[in-house]
Write an enzyme that holds these catalytic residues in place. Structure first.
Site, PDB file in Angstrom:
ATOM      1  N   CYS A  30       8.190 -19.423  -5.440  1.00 16.31           N
ATOM      2  CA  CYS A  30       9.271 -20.279  -5.940  1.00 16.31           C
ATOM      3  C   CYS A  30       9.505 -20.035  -7.429  1.00 16.31           C
ATOM      4  CB  CYS A  30       8.936 -21.749  -5.702  1.00 16.31           C
ATOM      5  SG  CYS A  30      10.228 -22.871  -6.289  1.00 16.31           S
TER       6      CYS A  30
ATOM      7  N   ARG B 157      19.281 -17.823   3.050  1.00 16.72           N
ATOM      8  CA  ARG B 157      20.624 -18.267   2.676  1.00 16.72           C
ATOM      9  C   ARG B 157      21.711 -17.794   3.634  1.00 16.72           C
ATOM     10  NH1 ARG B 157      21.081 -16.241  -3.203  1.00 16.72           N
ATOM     11  NH2 ARG B 157      19.634 -14.679  -2.384  1.00 16.72           N
TER      12      ARG B 157
END
Length: 328
Positions: A98, A223
């Site tokens: 992340c 995504r």
């Protein structure tokens, strides 16, 4: 998990998106492994009742991973023990990728790539304390600079079942031109365990190109699935055609699951999903502006029906009942 007979397809964990309602929709399109949104170890330990809702799964999810982050060994250990009590969770994925400042700047997520010894130590802590069958890790190519060799060699000492590699450094964030599949290929050559390639996989063509370049054992897609959850079905069947499904019905099903799971708050939370579903369509901007003002279930449902009524995604490809039959 048998990586010898097929290339596995994973849904990437995306904060604010890959919750139970969305995973339920995507699972129908043949994805093999689903993963929760990232949950901090600290939240699991000190706010378990609230946080554990993020780790609920749908009946469709047969390979469900709980993704956790953290950097303090004692807290990670306790978080793992909390997950042990959740029988429906099949494994634990440790987030070491992340790039968000609030995560990485505190030594969590991609921040762990600056201390590979500590990263491996945390993975050993997870494995030693988990009752789950699977332990995995998701990494980037480095923090500020690429260090794929160093990461791969370090992870060979880690007790994980597979490694997910996102083909950018933390500094690269999500810049398209920074994606580096060659470095994933290098890590694949070094690692003695399965490697899953991740990053900018947004079409069937791209999926097979990435598999060819990296020789990875599977793909993780995030995504691209937000707007086109059927991308997994397309990869499975090696086709650019679309499954014969009415997009309106798909969006409504997702919306209904959001309301069922979150109550009235699901209306507001679903706005971001509608932004993704509407991307590239005519009048998408006006539609986004409209739904951003809606707070009631009835009015949101009516807006969805009106906007997506213009669009039927059809082809001669088999229907829902025949999804999930082929494998790459």
């Amino acid at each position: 998990m048998d990586f010898k007979n097929k290339k596995w397809l994973f849904l990437a964990p995306l904060a604010g998106y890959t919750d139970l309602p969305f995973r339920s929709v995507v699972k129908k399109f043949g994805v093999d492994v689903t993963t929760s949104e990232m949950v901090s170890s600290h939240s699991l330990v000190y706010a378990f009742d609230k946080t554990s809702k993020m780790l609920e799964k749908s009946p469709l999810e047969d390979h469900f991973m709980a993704q956790i982050s953290g950097s303090k060994e004692s807290v990670v250990k306790e978080a793992v023990e909390k997950i042990n009590a959740l029988e429906h969770v099949n494994g634990i994925d440790f987030n070491c990728g992340c790039p968000a400042p609030k995560v990485a700047n505190h030594g969590n997520g991609s921040g762990l790539l600056k201390d590979l010894n500590h990263l491996v130590k945390l993975l050993k802590t997870i494995r030693e304390n988990t009752s789950k069958k699977i332990t995995s890790v998701k990494v980037r190519l480095g923090f500020e600079k690429k260090i794929p060799k160093e990461i791969a060699h370090a992870l060979n000492d880690a007790p994980v079942d597979y490694v997910v590699v996102h083909g950018r450094t933390r500094s690269d964030k999500y810049q398209k031109d920074k994606i580096d599949y060659e470095s994933i290929a290098l890590m694949k050559k070094i690692l003695k365990k399965p490697v899953i390639a991740n990053g900018e996989i947004d079409s069937v063509k791209k999926a097979f190109e990435v598999l060819q370049i990296t020789q990875a054992d599977g793909l993780m897609i995030g995504r691209a699935a937000l707007r086109a959850p059927w991308i997994f079905w397309q990869i499975r069947n090696n086709t650019t055609k679309l499954p014969a499904v009415v997009k309106k019905d798909l969006v409504l099903e997702h919306f209904d699951k959001m309301v069922e799971f979150y109550g009235d708050m699901g209306v507001i939370m679903f706005r971001k999903n509608l932004h993704a579903y509407a991307k590239g369509e005519m009048q998408a901007s006006a539609f986004r502006n409209c739904v951003n003002t809606l707070t009631e279930i009835k009015s949101m449902r009516e807006s969805i029906e009106e906007f997506f009524n213009q669009e039927m995604l059809q082809s001669e490809v088999p229907l829902w009942v025949e999804l999930n039959q082929k494998s790459v």
